[in-house]
Design a protein around this motif. Structure first.
Motif, PDB file in Angstrom:
ATOM      1  N   GLU A  10       0.833  -1.208   0.000  1.00 26.78           N
ATOM      2  CA  GLU A  10       0.000   0.000   0.000  1.00 26.78           C
ATOM      3  C   GLU A  10       0.868   1.259   0.000  1.00 26.78           C
ATOM      4  O   GLU A  10       0.593   2.220  -0.733  1.00 26.78           O
ATOM      5  CB  GLU A  10      -0.926   0.002   1.215  1.00 26.78           C
ATOM      6  CG  GLU A  10      -2.047  -1.020   1.147  1.00 26.78           C
ATOM      7  CD  GLU A  10      -2.888  -1.026   2.406  1.00 26.78           C
ATOM      8  OE1 GLU A  10      -2.617  -0.195   3.301  1.00 26.78           O
ATOM      9  OE2 GLU A  10      -3.808  -1.855   2.506  1.00 26.78           O
ATOM     10  N   LYS A  13       2.427   1.979  -3.324  1.00 22.98           N
ATOM     11  CA  LYS A  13       1.436   2.491  -4.283  1.00 22.98           C
ATOM     12  C   LYS A  13       1.029   3.927  -3.964  1.00 22.98           C
ATOM     13  O   LYS A  13       0.261   4.543  -4.709  1.00 22.98           O
ATOM     14  CB  LYS A  13       0.190   1.605  -4.257  1.00 22.98           C
ATOM     15  CG  LYS A  13       0.400   0.219  -4.865  1.00 22.98           C
ATOM     16  CD  LYS A  13      -0.905  -0.590  -4.800  1.00 22.98           C
ATOM     17  CE  LYS A  13      -0.727  -1.962  -5.448  1.00 22.98           C
ATOM     18  NZ  LYS A  13      -1.980  -2.768  -5.356  1.00 22.98           N
ATOM     19  N   GLY A  14       1.542   4.457  -2.850  1.00 25.11           N
ATOM     20  CA  GLY A  14       1.193   5.818  -2.464  1.00 25.11           C
ATOM     21  C   GLY A  14      -0.076   5.915  -1.651  1.00 25.11           C
ATOM     22  O   GLY A  14      -0.589   7.015  -1.428  1.00 25.11           O
ATOM     23  N   THR A  15      -0.601   4.765  -1.200  1.00 20.04           N
ATOM     24  CA  THR A  15      -1.828   4.753  -0.392  1.00 20.04           C
ATOM     25  C   THR A  15      -1.450   4.870   1.081  1.00 20.04           C
ATOM     26  O   THR A  15      -1.051   3.891   1.714  1.00 20.04           O
ATOM     27  CB  THR A  15      -2.631   3.458  -0.620  1.00 20.04           C
ATOM     28  OG1 THR A  15      -2.883   3.310  -2.019  1.00 20.04           O
ATOM     29  CG2 THR A  15      -3.942   3.499   0.140  1.00 20.04           C
ATOM     30  N   ALA A  17      -2.852   5.999   4.743  1.00 17.51           N
ATOM     31  CA  ALA A  17      -4.062   6.318   5.508  1.00 17.51           C
ATOM     32  C   ALA A  17      -3.813   7.529   6.409  1.00 17.51           C
ATOM     33  O   ALA A  17      -2.678   7.769   6.837  1.00 17.51           O
ATOM     34  CB  ALA A  17      -4.483   5.113   6.346  1.00 17.51           C
ATOM     35  N   CYS A 114      -0.377  12.359   9.424  1.00 20.53           N
ATOM     36  CA  CYS A 114      -0.589  10.914   9.528  1.00 20.53           C
ATOM     37  C   CYS A 114      -0.429  10.563  11.005  1.00 20.53           C
ATOM     38  O   CYS A 114       0.663  10.685  11.565  1.00 20.53           O
ATOM     39  CB  CYS A 114       0.430  10.149   8.679  1.00 20.53           C
ATOM     40  SG  CYS A 114       0.253   8.334   8.787  1.00 20.53           S
ATOM     41  N   ARG A 138      -6.494   2.614   9.033  1.00 21.47           N
ATOM     42  CA  ARG A 138      -6.117   1.201   8.968  1.00 21.47           C
ATOM     43  C   ARG A 138      -5.752   0.694  10.354  1.00 21.47           C
ATOM     44  O   ARG A 138      -4.922   1.287  11.051  1.00 21.47           O
ATOM     45  CB  ARG A 138      -4.916   1.001   8.041  1.00 21.47           C
ATOM     46  CG  ARG A 138      -5.218   1.248   6.579  1.00 21.47           C
ATOM     47  CD  ARG A 138      -5.778  -0.005   5.908  1.00 21.47           C
ATOM     48  NE  ARG A 138      -4.689  -0.914   5.567  1.00 21.47           N
ATOM     49  CZ  ARG A 138      -4.525  -2.125   6.065  1.00 21.47           C
ATOM     50  NH1 ARG A 138      -5.372  -2.595   6.955  1.00 21.47           N
ATOM     51  NH2 ARG A 138      -3.526  -2.892   5.673  1.00 21.47           N
TER      52      ARG A 138
END
Length: 337
Positions: A10, A13-15, A17, A114, A138
């Motif tokens: 994740e 992929k640059g995802t 949370a 974050c 998450r």
């Protein structure tokens, strides 16, 4: 291991949370996850100004929410790490007002932050704050890895250092260190440095350089008794004393081992399967395998006699009627006769 690989995928992929809850007993991977978040979240040069660590055991919910909502001093996202938060546990001691501050933040997380909660404790998934946390971001449980996954990880660590480790050595290393990845990491560093690039770590190297756990030392003592090898059994007792184990603890652990052998022998004789015996006695599969093999070395009468003798030995030592090592030596010689 899949949960950690999915987490890394994740990030790549640059995802990312807005909030994370990292919890569970696997501390090494939790810390690795935090390091990866620092790499992907913080801007270049922002490791100091944009990274904040809070003590969740003493910080109030309002203080946590305020810190997370603060703006960055320099361009880029902030990473706020809350260690040991109490708000996710069943009996956290935090009142609803304190928790509400965090719930309000989770309803509308700051886009420039974050927020990461990190704890080794289990969390109460029934609580509203856990459900809101999972909805807003998450929640990842860091469980201990299975032996098969750890074996693959040890092989990967060896390759990274230019070495290799064979299956027998990896199995022995797990037996001596358990599933704690921090301990395994440091022991692998020692082993790879000793062997050097291009070499293979074998069973002999592990036995030479890695000290066995107390549980493994007890296995070796009982194995030696079963093989009628008094010298090796007594050497094992001396090693336990060198590990600073108290006499009563040693007697208790040896007695527990004989008791488990007797129980496994009885359950296996009654037709119970491997899985049923593990469930009934609440054993780790590795421990079961060792005990199941040891049962062939003793009859029921020998096991009962060993337990009775150990109970008597324990009483004599507690009442000052015997010294530990001579008494244990007599016990081992008697059992091996």
């Amino acid at each position: 291991m899949k949960y950690f690989i999915d987490f890394l995928t994740e990030l790549k992929k640059g995802t990312i949370a807005p909030v994370y809850l990292l919890y569970g007993p696997e501390s090494y991977l939790r810390e690795q996850a935090i390091e990866r978040l620092k790499e992907y979240v913080l801007p270049p040069g922002g490791e100091q100004l944009n990274f904040e660590v809070l003590d969740g055991s003493v910080m109030s919910g309002q203080e946590i929410a305020t810190a997370a909502a603060s703006t960055s001093f320099i361009p880029g996202r902030r990473l706020v790490l809350v260690r040991s938060p109490q708000i996710f546990q069943a009996n956290s001691g935090k009142n609803e007002r304190e928790i509400k501050h965090v719930l309000d933040y989770l309803a509308a997380p700051c886009p420039g932050t974050c927020l990461v909660f990190e704890t080794a404790q289990n969390v109460d998934r029934r609580k509203k704050i856990y459900k809101e946390m999972a909805r807003a971001g998450r929640a990842i449980e860091f469980t201990l890895l299975k032996p098969a996954d750890l074996t693959k990880w040890l092989a990967k660590r060896a390759r990274e250092e230019g070495c290799a480790i064979n299956r027998e050595a990896a199995t022995e290393l797990l037996a001596r260190c358990g599933r704690d990845m921090y301990t395994l990491y440091h022991e692998m560093q020692k082993l790879t440095c000793y062997k050097g690039p291009g070499k293979t770590i074998g069973l002999g190297t592990v036995r030479q350089l890695v000290a066995p756990r107390v549980e493994e030392s007890i296995f070796e003592v009982v194995d030696a008794i079963g093989e009628k090898n008094c010298v090796r059994a007594l050497s094992g007792i001396r090693n336990l004393l060198l590990q600073k184990q108290q006499p009563q603890q040693i007697i208790g652990m040896v007695a527990r081992q004989f008791r488990l052998i007797l129980q496994v022998q009885g359950l296996a004789g009654a037709g119970q399967s491997r899985e049923q015996i593990i469930a009934v006695l609440k054993l780790h599969p590795f421990v079961y395998t060792k005990i199941y093999g040891q049962r062939r070395n003793f009859s029921v009468a020998q096991l009962v006699m060993a337990l009775n003798n150990l109970a008597e030995l324990d009483h004599y030592i507690k009442t000052g009627r015997a010294d530990f090592y001579p008494a244990m030596e007599t016990f081992i010689l008697k059992i091996c006769a």
